[in-house]
Design a protein around this motif. Structure first.
Motif, PDB file in Angstrom:
ATOM      1  N   TYR A 546     111.187  36.670  61.643  1.00  0.00           N
ATOM      2  CA  TYR A 546     110.907  35.498  61.549  1.00  0.00           C
ATOM      3  C   TYR A 546     111.392  34.579  60.533  1.00  0.00           C
ATOM      4  O   TYR A 546     111.341  35.129  59.421  1.00  0.00           O
ATOM      5  N   LEU A 547     111.615  33.431  60.619  1.00  0.00           N
ATOM      6  CA  LEU A 547     112.205  32.611  59.445  1.00  0.00           C
ATOM      7  C   LEU A 547     110.907  32.234  58.705  1.00  0.00           C
ATOM      8  O   LEU A 547     109.742  31.618  59.164  1.00  0.00           O
ATOM      9  N   ASN A 548     111.076  32.465  57.280  1.00  0.00           N
ATOM     10  CA  ASN A 548     109.874  32.076  56.298  1.00  0.00           C
ATOM     11  C   ASN A 548     110.432  31.313  55.469  1.00  0.00           C
ATOM     12  O   ASN A 548     110.908  31.789  54.224  1.00  0.00           O
ATOM     13  N   ASP A 549     110.239  29.891  55.650  1.00  0.00           N
ATOM     14  CA  ASP A 549     110.826  29.015  54.652  1.00  0.00           C
ATOM     15  C   ASP A 549     109.789  28.012  54.733  1.00  0.00           C
ATOM     16  O   ASP A 549     109.534  27.228  55.599  1.00  0.00           O
ATOM     17  N   PRO A 550     109.140  27.634  53.642  1.00  0.00           N
ATOM     18  CA  PRO A 550     108.092  26.557  53.380  1.00  0.00           C
ATOM     19  C   PRO A 550     108.442  25.331  53.877  1.00  0.00           C
ATOM     20  O   PRO A 550     107.537  24.613  54.280  1.00  0.00           O
ATOM     21  N   ALA A 551     109.817  24.818  53.599  1.00  0.00           N
ATOM     22  CA  ALA A 551     110.139  23.613  53.967  1.00  0.00           C
ATOM     23  C   ALA A 551     110.037  23.467  55.366  1.00  0.00           C
ATOM     24  O   ALA A 551     109.845  22.198  55.894  1.00  0.00           O
ATOM     25  N   VAL A 552     110.609  24.226  56.024  1.00  0.00           N
ATOM     26  CA  VAL A 552     110.668  24.416  57.495  1.00  0.00           C
ATOM     27  C   VAL A 552     109.140  24.129  58.162  1.00  0.00           C
ATOM     28  O   VAL A 552     108.851  23.492  58.899  1.00  0.00           O
ATOM     29  N   ASN A 553     108.184  25.147  57.550  1.00  0.00           N
ATOM     30  CA  ASN A 553     107.058  25.198  57.750  1.00  0.00           C
ATOM     31  C   ASN A 553     106.182  23.927  57.554  1.00  0.00           C
ATOM     32  O   ASN A 553     105.503  23.441  58.336  1.00  0.00           O
ATOM     33  N   ALA A 554     106.613  23.205  56.455  1.00  0.00           N
ATOM     34  CA  ALA A 554     106.061  21.857  56.348  1.00  0.00           C
ATOM     35  C   ALA A 554     106.535  20.933  57.159  1.00  0.00           C
ATOM     36  O   ALA A 554     105.581  20.164  57.607  1.00  0.00           O
ATOM     37  N   ARG A 555     107.510  20.915  57.604  1.00  0.00           N
ATOM     38  CA  ARG A 555     107.954  19.941  58.694  1.00  0.00           C
ATOM     39  C   ARG A 555     107.362  20.441  60.172  1.00  0.00           C
ATOM     40  O   ARG A 555     106.876  19.334  60.769  1.00  0.00           O
ATOM     41  N   ILE A 556     107.000  21.645  60.260  1.00  0.00           N
ATOM     42  CA  ILE A 556     106.288  22.014  61.698  1.00  0.00           C
ATOM     43  C   ILE A 556     105.005  21.363  61.484  1.00  0.00           C
ATOM     44  O   ILE A 556     104.533  20.625  62.482  1.00  0.00           O
ATOM     45  N   VAL A 557     104.259  21.631  60.452  1.00  0.00           N
ATOM     46  CA  VAL A 557     102.852  21.214  60.311  1.00  0.00           C
ATOM     47  C   VAL A 557     102.720  19.538  60.579  1.00  0.00           C
ATOM     48  O   VAL A 557     102.198  19.225  61.099  1.00  0.00           O
ATOM     49  N   GLU A 558     103.803  18.753  59.995  1.00  0.00           N
ATOM     50  CA  GLU A 558     103.646  17.391  59.722  1.00  0.00           C
ATOM     51  C   GLU A 558     103.966  16.961  61.321  1.00  0.00           C
ATOM     52  O   GLU A 558     103.326  16.038  61.929  1.00  0.00           O
ATOM     53  N   ALA A 559     104.900  17.664  61.974  1.00  0.00           N
ATOM     54  CA  ALA A 559     105.341  17.342  63.469  1.00  0.00           C
ATOM     55  C   ALA A 559     104.229  17.672  64.303  1.00  0.00           C
ATOM     56  O   ALA A 559     103.756  16.492  65.098  1.00  0.00           O
ATOM     57  N   PHE A 560     103.315  18.527  63.929  1.00  0.00           N
ATOM     58  CA  PHE A 560     101.943  18.746  64.798  1.00  0.00           C
ATOM     59  C   PHE A 560     101.006  17.807  64.518  1.00  0.00           C
ATOM     60  O   PHE A 560     100.140  17.153  65.387  1.00  0.00           O
ATOM     61  N   ARG A 561     100.919  17.231  63.197  1.00  0.00           N
ATOM     62  CA  ARG A 561     100.164  16.404  62.690  1.00  0.00           C
ATOM     63  C   ARG A 561     100.230  15.185  63.340  1.00  0.00           C
ATOM     64  O   ARG A 561      99.491  14.189  63.780  1.00  0.00           O
ATOM     65  N   GLN A 562     101.574  14.516  63.688  1.00  0.00           N
ATOM     66  CA  GLN A 562     102.141  13.383  64.059  1.00  0.00           C
ATOM     67  C   GLN A 562     101.768  13.508  65.866  1.00  0.00           C
ATOM     68  O   GLN A 562     101.468  12.487  66.431  1.00  0.00           O
ATOM     69  N   ASN A 563     102.076  14.460  66.362  1.00  0.00           N
ATOM     70  CA  ASN A 563     102.357  14.469  67.819  1.00  0.00           C
ATOM     71  C   ASN A 563     101.532  15.509  68.596  1.00  0.00           C
ATOM     72  O   ASN A 563     101.592  15.872  69.789  1.00  0.00           O
ATOM     73  N   GLY A 564     100.765  16.475  67.513  1.00  0.00           N
ATOM     74  CA  GLY A 564      99.929  17.382  68.272  1.00  0.00           C
ATOM     75  C   GLY A 564     100.903  18.780  68.581  1.00  0.00           C
ATOM     76  O   GLY A 564     102.128  18.934  68.218  1.00  0.00           O
ATOM     77  N   ALA A 565     100.237  19.835  69.137  1.00  0.00           N
ATOM     78  CA  ALA A 565     101.169  20.914  69.521  1.00  0.00           C
ATOM     79  C   ALA A 565     102.063  20.509  70.537  1.00  0.00           C
ATOM     80  O   ALA A 565     103.173  21.532  70.546  1.00  0.00           O
ATOM     81  N   ASP A 566     101.985  19.601  71.257  1.00  0.00           N
ATOM     82  CA  ASP A 566     103.166  19.373  72.206  1.00  0.00           C
ATOM     83  C   ASP A 566     104.476  19.156  71.536  1.00  0.00           C
ATOM     84  O   ASP A 566     105.583  19.108  72.048  1.00  0.00           O
ATOM     85  N   ALA A 567     104.407  18.637  70.203  1.00  0.00           N
ATOM     86  CA  ALA A 567     105.720  18.812  69.434  1.00  0.00           C
ATOM     87  C   ALA A 567     106.690  19.977  69.692  1.00  0.00           C
ATOM     88  O   ALA A 567     108.030  19.759  69.649  1.00  0.00           O
ATOM     89  N   TRP A 568     105.914  20.984  69.642  1.00  0.00           N
ATOM     90  CA  TRP A 568     106.781  22.359  69.754  1.00  0.00           C
ATOM     91  C   TRP A 568     107.521  22.309  71.190  1.00  0.00           C
ATOM     92  O   TRP A 568     108.596  23.299  71.263  1.00  0.00           O
ATOM     93  N   TYR A 569     107.088  21.723  72.266  1.00  0.00           N
ATOM     94  CA  TYR A 569     107.700  21.697  73.434  1.00  0.00           C
ATOM     95  C   TYR A 569     108.771  20.650  73.953  1.00  0.00           C
ATOM     96  O   TYR A 569     109.224  20.444  74.869  1.00  0.00           O
ATOM     97  N   ALA A 570     108.810  19.828  72.710  1.00  0.00           N
ATOM     98  CA  ALA A 570     109.930  18.716  72.826  1.00  0.00           C
ATOM     99  C   ALA A 570     111.364  19.315  72.394  1.00  0.00           C
ATOM    100  O   ALA A 570     111.397  20.512  72.050  1.00  0.00           O
ATOM    101  N   ASP A 571     112.238  18.414  72.160  1.00  0.00           N
ATOM    102  CA  ASP A 571     113.620  18.689  72.090  1.00  0.00           C
ATOM    103  C   ASP A 571     113.929  18.713  70.526  1.00  0.00           C
ATOM    104  O   ASP A 571     114.908  18.385  70.315  1.00  0.00           O
ATOM    105  N   GLY A 572     113.115  18.964  69.650  1.00  0.00           N
ATOM    106  CA  GLY A 572     113.112  18.525  68.401  1.00  0.00           C
ATOM    107  C   GLY A 572     113.261  19.748  67.421  1.00  0.00           C
ATOM    108  O   GLY A 572     113.028  19.757  66.279  1.00  0.00           O
ATOM    109  N   HIS A 573     113.612  20.951  67.944  1.00  0.00           N
ATOM    110  CA  HIS A 573     113.536  22.193  67.212  1.00  0.00           C
ATOM    111  C   HIS A 573     114.762  22.228  66.086  1.00  0.00           C
ATOM    112  O   HIS A 573     114.498  22.779  64.828  1.00  0.00           O
ATOM    113  N   GLN A 574     115.743  21.652  66.247  1.00  0.00           N
ATOM    114  CA  GLN A 574     116.743  21.688  65.175  1.00  0.00           C
ATOM    115  C   GLN A 574     116.627  20.801  64.076  1.00  0.00           C
ATOM    116  O   GLN A 574     116.557  21.119  62.918  1.00  0.00           O
TER     117      GLN A 574
END
Length: 962
Positions: A546-574
């Motif tokens: 698995y990718l272990n990059d603190p910068a990527v992880n920070a973006r994931i957490v912020e996306a969840f904070r803005q849009n909830g866990a639904d952010a993971w099911y959107a088309d924004g993985h790139q």
């Protein structure tokens, strides 16, 4: 003309009887909602936070119930007990916030939404995931509001305007952030291990989601022909026999296991075959199969026996070897220290897909799972034997006349099969369906890997298994574990240390959770469902890491904070990956987190988020089943990220059973509905029951139990009613200094001080069974049956300015202020009603008050020992009078003259204490009827009254000056 005697005067209008509007009949069901409404207008919870600001804080962190359905008795018991503790801590002057919460994700809610789908003949898998998740969220929101109202109706005080919900965006962001902490520190890996799996719900289950029920299974004995035995060549051609209660695992068998130190023998059967079994299990084998075995003479027995270790290197062939491919591979004999002679044949068939021991042993010898059984419990379509058939939990499918046994019987390998084996078996607590052990790709938190930060990935690929055309393995197996060279402590070690540093109430519960953590496997945190917080990881397709990059992880957490866990099911993985990575190189993990991981993080987004990083709860309180649930998941989550437990103390209570001690069940018709009790009798009756139980163990509730609680409540309410009436018109000008009080008043204050100390100790130790018993016993025995009984004469008949009467009312005032405070945590509605009855106000509440400050007693005034003797003598006097009362020699104790062996007070004071006409010294307690006449006002029989109905000296003076 005859003179007619004048009728005796009625002096009732000169007696100072208690006066109060406080009703004897509680009418709680009608009154309590109005009190709740008043509290809401006052903003009582927020006002308390303001008043206690800066005080020592006490945090009871609420364990989240599932937001699905009306509350049941277990909910009511749990929430009331929490509320009693929180209110008692506030009473002791602490800032005791209470933030209620709900578990909003996971299978219980998905299952309810799916039930609605099934009713409409819809398939969940055909519904877009965002739509399905939205329906789950709406379902949870509905039941949060319903349960919130029901919990408030119980009198539970808390931050109902801002509860914590695991589905709030901030919570979901925190949960994924905690997961990524495990990932960044190397405490996360993906692997294939057998886990408990529900074919009905098509997901892995945690141990806490499983319950055991007694069932009847099919048991079979199957023969595997031995084809090679280098250390015991005489066994070639014999049949090794295994016994199992899971016939469906035979199509996935890959090996046989033996006990290295056990004795085996190849016994001869009448048909010429030889069957290899443990020597000690011969009789058991014959009983099950009906096959008689020839042991031979003593020398032959000795000659034929072999040690299990001689089976090393031996192989057998699968009964279905004729199918070729997977089934044609020789089955090796492997040494297993788990093999015993407790049951079966002393040989165990190994299926690494479907057993923990099987998996671990086979792994040592390079035998991998084959993933023949899919998520619905069906054999893979390309599986050579029974492909596409199942389900493996279908009773008919695995029965003695089912397809598995039929095929084995046709090969001659089935020696016995019967549908009669009774045993305990795991079931999903939600669907009630049987679960299976199934090796699947899951994400794990290791218990025994060092916890130092850093990763050392190890990629492992799976070979193609099964038969037919080569197919890609069902997943890419990857293991990303902490570096083996680290000397850091393991999660298990940290957790065990944290358990030892925690206070467990009752103390025996420490042993329970310790044994659970000592023996638990790695924590499987993944679920194959849709409604939850996703395991937001990107796995490199080439390396399996698995990718272990603190910068990527920070973006994931912020996306969840803005849009909830639904952010993971959107088309924004790139966008989450950023410019340094190409999405095409990564697998987006679709599994969601185990809801126990969700709830294990509540201390972060509730306790730490509201009260500061590093803050931990003073207390966790839940049912005893949470040793394997929330207590443990919270412990492991916090130990894995913070190196300590999230709590200082943990209290466990038992379960609520029916009046006969049975588990409540709709099928038994014995469910006791807390909402019905509240609607009929009021919440305070239910609260009285909770506080009165020995809740550290299972407790009973039924009509008789509730009647006892109601009786205790009634007596305590009448105590308050009497005090309110007796204190009518009391003001500070009446107050008497303790030093000027009669001995009896000083004694009662002494008793109050003793009770006060014990009550505080009970509250601090969360012993509210003891607390409530102390309070009710004091009210009933010390006050109503003793103090009030003696002093009612003074209250009713003494002049208002009399020092004794004033002293009595002064002590009543002290008692009132103390008792209403003591009662408030338990009887929150009644205490408020009592307080407002005496001190009506638009903005006051009994729950703003703190622990009472009692008058101090000088050492010379402590008369406890003396009055304990008087009380004991009073009991003896009462018992001596009772026979005369039954014989109607005396109608009441006031007509009795007694002798006592010990004159602890002067004669008049003792007569008052015993409520009799006269007391004189004697050798023993004796009773005679008095010759004194009865006062027409106070009804005492006194020497100065010459005719019944005339007044005694005291009453004459009081009436004259009225």
């Amino acid at each position: 003309m005859t003179d007619t005697p004048a009728p005796a005067r009625d002096y009732r209008d000169t007696v100072f009887l208690p006066k109060t509007d406080f009703p004897m009949k509680a009418g709680l069901a009608a009154k309590e909602p109005a009190i709740l409404e008043r509290w809401a207008k006052l903003g009582i919870y927020d006002r308390l936070r303001e008043q206690r600001l800066g005080r020592e804080r006490f945090i009871l962190h609420d364990g989240p119930p599932y937001a699905n359905g009306d509350i049941h008795m277990g909910h009511a018991m749990n929430k009331v007990l929490k509320d009693i503790i929180v209110r008692s801590q506030s009473l002791m002057g602490k800032d005791a916030p209470y933030v209620p919460g709900w578990d909003c994700h996971g299978l219980p809610i998905e299952w309810k939404v799916e039930e609605a789908y099934r009713a409409k003949k819809l398939n969940k898998d055909d519904v877009p995931v965002d739509q399905f998740r939205a329906e789950c969220r709406a379902y949870a929101e509905k039941w949060v509001e319903v349960q919130k109202g029901e919990f408030e109706r119980l009198g539970v005080m808390g931050d109902w305007a801002d509860p914590y919900l695991t589905m709030k965006y901030d919570a979901e962001a925190t949960i994924v952030g905690e997961l990524l902490k495990f990932a960044e520190s190397g405490q996360l890996y993906r692997g294939a291990k057998p886990v408990m799996w529900s074919p009905v719900e098509k997901t892995a289950l945690a141990e806490a989601e499983v319950e055991y029920e007694d069932i009847v299974s099919t048991q079979i004995d199957v023969a595997f022909e031995i084809v090679d035995a280098p250390n015991a060549p005489e066994l070639v051609g014999a049949h090794a026999v295994i016994w199992t209660t899971t016939p469906w695992t035979i199509p996935v068998n890959q090996a046989l296991s033996y006990g290295p130190g056990m004795h085996y023998q190849a016994f001869h059967a009448a048909d010429g075959r030889r069957f290899l079994i443990a020597f000690d299990l011969k009789n058991e084998f014959e009983r099950r199969t009906g096959i008689l075995l020839d042991s031979g003479d003593l020398q032959e027995i000795t000659d034929r026996q072999i040690l299990g270790s001689q089976l090393e290197g031996a192989t057998a062939r699968h009964p279905m070897h004729a199918l070729g491919g997977f089934f044609a591979k020789p089955r090796p004999f492997l040494p297993g220290d788990f093999v015993t002679t407790d049951a079966g044949t002393g040989l165990v068939h190994m299926s690494p897909d479907h057993g923990e021991d099987d998996f671990e042993l086979c792994k040592q010898y390079g035998i991998d799972p084959v993933f023949a059984v899919d998520g619905a419990g069906m054999y893979r379509a390309d599986w050579a034997w029974l492909g596409g058939q199942g389900s493996v939990i279908n009773k008919k499918f695995v029965a003695a006349d089912g397809p598995i046994c039929t095929d084995l019987r046709a090969t001659g390998a089935l020696l016995a099969a019967s549908d009669d084996f009774k045993h305990s078996y795991p079931h999903s607590w939600r669907s009630k369906a049987k679960v299976i052990f199934r090796a699947t790709p899951q994400w794990f938190i290791p218990m025994d890997a060092a916890t130092s930060v850093g990763t050392q990935g190890a990629s492992t690929s799976l070979s193609t298994n099964g038969v037919g055309n080569a197919a890609a393995p069902p997943f890419a197996l990857s293991e990303v574990e902490g570096p083996g060279s680290s000397n850091g402590a393991t999660l298990r070690e940290i957790a065990l240390d944290a358990i030892a540093a925690t206070t467990w109430i009752p103390a025996r519960s420490e042993n329970r959770i310790t044994s659970m953590v000592q023996g638990r496997p790695d924590w499987v945190i993944s679920r194959q469902r849709a409604w939850g917080v996703p395991i937001a990881l990107f796995v490199n397709r080439a390396t399996g890491q698995y990718l272990n990059d603190p910068a990527v992880n920070a973006r994931i957490v912020e996306a969840f904070r803005q849009n909830g866990a639904d952010a993971w099911y959107a088309d924004g993985h790139q966008a989450l990956l950023g410019p340094d990575y190409d999405l095409a190189d990564y697998e987006v993990v679709k599994d969601i987190l185990d809801v126990w991981f969700d709830s294990g993080c509540t201390h972060v987004f509730t306790v730490e988020a509201r009260y500061g990083e590093g803050t931990r709860a003073n207390l966790y309180l839940e049912g005893s089943d949470q040793h394997r649930g929330w207590f443990q998941s919270s412990l492991l989550e916090s130990c894995g990220t913070r190196g300590r437990a999230p709590y200082d103390a943990v209290l466990t209570h038992g379960f609520a059973l029916d009046g006969q001690g049975r588990k409540m069940s709709k099928s038994l018709g014995n469910v006791v509905d807390p909402l019905k009790i509240i609607g009929e009798s009021g919440a305070d009756i239910l609260r009285m029951w909770v506080a009165s139980t020995d809740y550290f163990d299972d407790v009973k509730i039924g009509k008789e139990v509730l009647a006892t609680a109601s009786d205790s409540y009634r007596k305590l309410r009448n105590t308050f009613r009497y005090m309110l009436g007796a204190l009518e018109g009391f003001d500070e000008s009446e107050r008497v200094a303790v030093s000027d009080m009669p001995e009896l008043e000083r004694y009662v204050l002494h008793r109050l001080g003793m009770i006060d100390t014990e009550l505080r100790q009970a509250a601090e130790g969360y012993e509210f069974n003891r607390y409530t018993r102390l309070l009710t016993d004091f009210a009933n025995e010390d006050l109503s049956a003793f103090f009030f009984d003696i002093r009612k004469d003074s209250l009713y008949c003494d002049a208002p300015g009399d020092v004794k009467r004033r002293a009595y009312r002064t002590v009543l005032d002290v008692l009132f202020h103390a008792l209403v405070r003591y009662a408030a945590p338990v009887l929150c509605f009644t205490a408020e009603e009592v307080w407002q009855s005496r001190f009506p106000s638009d903005d006051s509440s009994v729950h703003y008050l703190e622990w009472p400050l009692l008058p101090s007693l000088d050492a010379d005034d402590v008369v406890g020992a003396k009055w304990q003797e008087i009380r004991a003598l009073r009991v003896a006097v009462t018992e001596a009078i009772e026979p005369l009362r039954r014989e109607k020699t005396v109608r009441s104790s006031l007509e009795a003259e007694i002798t006592v062996p010990s004159m602890l007070l002067d004669a008049d004071a003792l007569a008052e204490a015993f409520i009799v006409a006269k007391v004189t010294p004697g050798d023993a307690v004796t009773v005679t009827r008095t010759d004194f006449h009865k006062c027409g006002r106070c009804w005492r029989h006194l020497p100065e009254v010459t005719t019944d109905g005339e007044l005694c000296d005291r009453c004459e003076e009081v009436v004259a000056h009225a």
